[in-house]
Motif scaffolding. Structure first.
Motif, PDB file in Angstrom:
ATOM      1  N   HIS A  10     -29.354 -24.566 -24.689  1.00 53.35           N
ATOM      2  CA  HIS A  10     -28.660 -24.280 -23.438  1.00 53.35           C
ATOM      3  C   HIS A  10     -28.912 -25.387 -22.428  1.00 53.35           C
ATOM      4  O   HIS A  10     -30.013 -25.829 -22.262  1.00 53.35           O
ATOM      5  N   ILE A  59     -19.408 -16.119 -16.533  1.00 52.49           N
ATOM      6  CA  ILE A  59     -19.872 -17.494 -16.297  1.00 52.49           C
ATOM      7  C   ILE A  59     -18.948 -18.488 -16.969  1.00 52.49           C
ATOM      8  O   ILE A  59     -18.608 -18.326 -18.143  1.00 52.49           O
ATOM      9  N   ARG A  72     -29.157 -23.521 -14.901  1.00 52.84           N
ATOM     10  CA  ARG A  72     -30.260 -22.572 -15.104  1.00 52.84           C
ATOM     11  C   ARG A  72     -29.723 -21.376 -15.865  1.00 52.84           C
ATOM     12  O   ARG A  72     -28.560 -20.995 -15.687  1.00 52.84           O
TER      13      ARG A  72
END
Ligand code: IMP
Length: 214
Positions: free
Chosen positions: A214, A135, A185
């Motif tokens: 986050h 990611i 998300r």
């Protein structure tokens, strides 16, 4: 966020030891959040969707590097599964290597501190290199790794990431190959973890809570 940020949510405020975050080795001294069955989590990308995109990226890389050899450098541990699928969908000559990075908890976001804890095994000078990541989130890890790898003087350097969360970027960096762009998300599966769990989940699912920080 990487593991330290996520573990922080489950340890008493401010008491997390510094320097234990690592995607390579699990900190032993921090409390582990309760297990949530992945079957109960919403599927963001199915195994078929992932396979299609990885194949497409592999084909694109094969065209872009036709006639060349490439070195894929996976970032442990999250990128291991993506790298293994990607390597098998690339038709040009390729080898792979791995790096692992660590960072320093909450300090990371403000300072951008990222530390290399496992370096490449083989020289990459004069080689065509692709860093493979799970990611691209704040971008701190990849901008650090890109700077580090450029010091080795590769012939070229690109970035492939399975997921890209552009909304979360703190430093300007883009990947050259992206399977999916996603909103902000928190996800698990296909190599990606929450507190080291769920890496073996075959599809990509949305974790029901957004970890603090986050
Ligand atoms: P960054 O781009 O430096 O913020 O770091 C990216 C790293 O954070 C990834 O390699 C993952 O290990 C981790 N990460 C970011 N978002 C998520 C997520 O949604 N799930 C699991 N790990 C994540």
């Amino acid at each position: 966020m990487r593991t330290q940020m996520r573990y922080d949510a489950f340890s008493s405020a401010g008491s997390a030891p510094l320097g234990v975050d690592s995607r390579y080795s699990t900190p032993m001294s921090l409390s582990v959040p309760p297990y949530v069955a992945p079957e109960t989590m919403e599927v963001l990308f199915s195994t078929a969707q992932i396979a299609d995109r990885v194949k497409a990226i592999g084909q694109q890389i094969s065209e872009d590097y036709k006639g060349h050899s490439i070195v894929l450098i996976g970032v442990l541990k999250g990128a291991a599964i993506f790298l293994s699928d990607l390597a098998r969908s690339i038709e040009v000559d390729n080898t792979f290597d791995f790096v692992a990075v660590s960072s320093y908890g909450r300090a990371r976001v403000s300072s951008g501190a990222v530390k290399l804890i496992k370096d490449i095994d083989n020289p990459i000078e004069g080689k065509h290199v692709i860093i493979v990541e799970d990611i691209l989130d704040t971008g701190l890890t990849l901008s650090y790794l890109r700077g580090l790898m450029l010091q080795h003087k590769p012939a070229s350097l690109k970035i492939a990431t399975c997921l890209d969360k552009p909304e979360r970027r703190l430093v300007p960096i883009e990947a050259d190959y992206v399977c999916f762009q996603i909103p902000n998300r928190f996800v698990i599966g296909y190599g990606m973890d929450y507190a080291e769990r769920y890496r073996g989940v075959a599809d990509i699912r949305i974790f029901p809570e957004t970890p603090p920080g986050h």
